[in-house]
Write a protein that holds these residues in place. Sequence first.
Motif, PDB file in Angstrom:
ATOM      1  N   GLY A 146       2.095   4.619 -21.975  1.00  0.00           N
ATOM      2  CA  GLY A 146       1.111   4.158 -22.817  1.00  0.00           C
ATOM      3  C   GLY A 146       0.277   5.176 -23.466  1.00  0.00           C
ATOM      4  O   GLY A 146       0.909   6.240 -23.949  1.00  0.00           O
ATOM      5  N   ARG A 147      -0.960   5.072 -23.416  1.00  0.00           N
ATOM      6  CA  ARG A 147      -1.889   6.286 -23.856  1.00  0.00           C
ATOM      7  C   ARG A 147      -1.503   7.357 -23.103  1.00  0.00           C
ATOM      8  O   ARG A 147      -0.981   7.376 -21.885  1.00  0.00           O
ATOM      9  N   THR A 148      -2.016   8.641 -23.571  1.00  0.00           N
ATOM     10  CA  THR A 148      -1.695   9.901 -22.875  1.00  0.00           C
ATOM     11  C   THR A 148      -2.414   9.893 -21.571  1.00  0.00           C
ATOM     12  O   THR A 148      -3.018   9.285 -21.271  1.00  0.00           O
ATOM     13  N   PHE A 149      -1.510  10.379 -20.646  1.00  0.00           N
ATOM     14  CA  PHE A 149      -2.162  10.674 -19.291  1.00  0.00           C
ATOM     15  C   PHE A 149      -3.191  11.716 -19.181  1.00  0.00           C
ATOM     16  O   PHE A 149      -3.925  11.952 -18.362  1.00  0.00           O
ATOM     17  N   SER A 150      -3.399  12.453 -20.259  1.00  0.00           N
ATOM     18  CA  SER A 150      -4.306  13.622 -20.235  1.00  0.00           C
ATOM     19  C   SER A 150      -5.664  13.109 -20.307  1.00  0.00           C
ATOM     20  O   SER A 150      -5.863  12.178 -20.891  1.00  0.00           O
ATOM     21  N   GLY A 151      -6.210  14.048 -19.278  1.00  0.00           N
ATOM     22  CA  GLY A 151      -7.847  13.426 -19.401  1.00  0.00           C
ATOM     23  C   GLY A 151      -8.085  12.457 -18.233  1.00  0.00           C
ATOM     24  O   GLY A 151      -9.258  12.125 -18.204  1.00  0.00           O
ATOM     25  N   TYR A 152      -7.102  11.802 -17.684  1.00  0.00           N
ATOM     26  CA  TYR A 152      -7.254  10.925 -16.790  1.00  0.00           C
ATOM     27  C   TYR A 152      -7.177  10.926 -15.258  1.00  0.00           C
ATOM     28  O   TYR A 152      -6.396  12.013 -14.639  1.00  0.00           O
ATOM     29  N   THR A 153      -8.459  10.788 -14.603  1.00  0.00           N
ATOM     30  CA  THR A 153      -8.352  11.039 -13.158  1.00  0.00           C
ATOM     31  C   THR A 153      -7.596   9.744 -12.733  1.00  0.00           C
ATOM     32  O   THR A 153      -7.665   8.540 -13.023  1.00  0.00           O
ATOM     33  N   MET A 154      -6.850  10.231 -11.531  1.00  0.00           N
ATOM     34  CA  MET A 154      -6.145   9.113 -10.646  1.00  0.00           C
ATOM     35  C   MET A 154      -6.643   8.857  -9.412  1.00  0.00           C
ATOM     36  O   MET A 154      -7.089   9.595  -8.677  1.00  0.00           O
ATOM     37  N   GLY A 155      -6.842   7.784  -8.968  1.00  0.00           N
ATOM     38  CA  GLY A 155      -6.992   7.125  -7.710  1.00  0.00           C
ATOM     39  C   GLY A 155      -5.948   6.100  -7.034  1.00  0.00           C
ATOM     40  O   GLY A 155      -5.062   5.578  -7.622  1.00  0.00           O
ATOM     41  N   TRP A 156      -5.905   6.157  -5.612  1.00  0.00           N
ATOM     42  CA  TRP A 156      -5.183   5.395  -4.796  1.00  0.00           C
ATOM     43  C   TRP A 156      -6.213   4.441  -3.932  1.00  0.00           C
ATOM     44  O   TRP A 156      -7.018   5.091  -3.310  1.00  0.00           O
ATOM     45  N   PHE A 157      -5.886   3.298  -3.961  1.00  0.00           N
ATOM     46  CA  PHE A 157      -6.580   2.411  -3.037  1.00  0.00           C
ATOM     47  C   PHE A 157      -5.555   1.534  -2.414  1.00  0.00           C
ATOM     48  O   PHE A 157      -4.397   1.557  -2.570  1.00  0.00           O
ATOM     49  N   ARG A 158      -6.013   0.818  -1.542  1.00  0.00           N
ATOM     50  CA  ARG A 158      -5.251  -0.215  -0.424  1.00  0.00           C
ATOM     51  C   ARG A 158      -5.972  -1.258  -0.126  1.00  0.00           C
ATOM     52  O   ARG A 158      -7.162  -1.288  -0.022  1.00  0.00           O
ATOM     53  N   GLN A 159      -5.291  -2.311   0.204  1.00  0.00           N
ATOM     54  CA  GLN A 159      -5.882  -3.614   0.589  1.00  0.00           C
ATOM     55  C   GLN A 159      -4.943  -4.363   1.105  1.00  0.00           C
ATOM     56  O   GLN A 159      -3.985  -4.670   1.401  1.00  0.00           O
ATOM     57  N   ALA A 160      -5.572  -4.523   2.917  1.00  0.00           N
ATOM     58  CA  ALA A 160      -4.661  -5.095   3.712  1.00  0.00           C
ATOM     59  C   ALA A 160      -5.478  -6.673   3.760  1.00  0.00           C
ATOM     60  O   ALA A 160      -6.491  -7.073   3.124  1.00  0.00           O
ATOM     61  N   PRO A 161      -4.462  -7.451   4.154  1.00  0.00           N
ATOM     62  CA  PRO A 161      -4.714  -9.038   4.238  1.00  0.00           C
ATOM     63  C   PRO A 161      -6.173  -9.250   4.902  1.00  0.00           C
ATOM     64  O   PRO A 161      -6.203  -8.719   5.968  1.00  0.00           O
ATOM     65  N   GLY A 162      -6.918  -9.940   4.056  1.00  0.00           N
ATOM     66  CA  GLY A 162      -8.245 -10.349   4.686  1.00  0.00           C
ATOM     67  C   GLY A 162      -9.267  -9.364   4.399  1.00  0.00           C
ATOM     68  O   GLY A 162     -10.359  -9.442   5.012  1.00  0.00           O
ATOM     69  N   LYS A 163      -8.729  -8.250   3.960  1.00  0.00           N
ATOM     70  CA  LYS A 163      -9.731  -7.124   3.856  1.00  0.00           C
ATOM     71  C   LYS A 163     -10.197  -6.770   2.316  1.00  0.00           C
ATOM     72  O   LYS A 163      -9.429  -6.931   1.562  1.00  0.00           O
ATOM     73  N   GLU A 164     -11.104  -6.133   2.053  1.00  0.00           N
ATOM     74  CA  GLU A 164     -11.732  -5.688   0.846  1.00  0.00           C
ATOM     75  C   GLU A 164     -10.671  -4.353   0.516  1.00  0.00           C
ATOM     76  O   GLU A 164     -10.352  -3.679   1.359  1.00  0.00           O
ATOM     77  N   ARG A 165     -10.394  -4.201  -0.976  1.00  0.00           N
ATOM     78  CA  ARG A 165      -9.738  -2.938  -1.429  1.00  0.00           C
ATOM     79  C   ARG A 165     -10.710  -1.901  -0.789  1.00  0.00           C
ATOM     80  O   ARG A 165     -11.678  -1.819  -1.088  1.00  0.00           O
ATOM     81  N   GLU A 166      -9.966  -0.588  -0.264  1.00  0.00           N
ATOM     82  CA  GLU A 166     -10.568   0.290  -0.026  1.00  0.00           C
ATOM     83  C   GLU A 166      -9.959   1.633  -0.773  1.00  0.00           C
ATOM     84  O   GLU A 166      -8.770   1.728  -0.852  1.00  0.00           O
ATOM     85  N   PHE A 167     -10.758   2.493  -0.832  1.00  0.00           N
ATOM     86  CA  PHE A 167     -10.493   3.905  -1.534  1.00  0.00           C
ATOM     87  C   PHE A 167      -9.648   4.714  -0.594  1.00  0.00           C
ATOM     88  O   PHE A 167      -9.904   4.678   0.732  1.00  0.00           O
ATOM     89  N   VAL A 168      -8.569   5.411  -0.995  1.00  0.00           N
ATOM     90  CA  VAL A 168      -7.739   6.196  -0.210  1.00  0.00           C
ATOM     91  C   VAL A 168      -7.767   7.624  -0.620  1.00  0.00           C
ATOM     92  O   VAL A 168      -8.163   8.663   0.163  1.00  0.00           O
ATOM     93  N   ALA A 169      -7.553   7.901  -1.943  1.00  0.00           N
ATOM     94  CA  ALA A 169      -7.617   9.293  -2.441  1.00  0.00           C
ATOM     95  C   ALA A 169      -7.727   9.244  -3.915  1.00  0.00           C
ATOM     96  O   ALA A 169      -7.296   8.188  -4.424  1.00  0.00           O
TER      97      ALA A 169
END
Length: 124
Positions: free
Chosen positions: A26-49
């Motif tokens: 889609g739009r350029t990747f340039s200038g975008y910070t990327m993040g990884w998150f995870r969500q286990a069953p019954g838990k809130e989404r949490e930050f990874v990296a």
Amino acid sequence: QVQLVESGGGLVQAGGSLRLSCAASGRTFSGYTMGWFRQAPGKEREFVATISWPGGSTYYAGSVKGRFTVSRDNAKNTVYLQLNSLKPEDTAVYYCAARPYYRGSSYYNEYDYWGQGTQVTVSS
């Protein structure tokens, strides 16, 4: 709009490794910070990296620091998450996300675009 597609999840034994990929289009990747998150069953989404643009700065959750590594290939519009020394508690759906800022963030509500997620299951 930025479309994100994760891949690389699967079933692995404790102590094993996986490499997740997140391809952006889609739009350029340039200038975008990327993040990884995870969500286990019954838990809130949490930050990874997170990894800044163009990739000189990374930040990890304490629970994964030293075991996971985030990287990006800007020429391929792809961000990676290398998962080593996996534990059963790492079992979750892993999501990549993008935000149009140079600085990373550990807050999920500061990301504008999300992938559909990829399942990681670690057996004991």
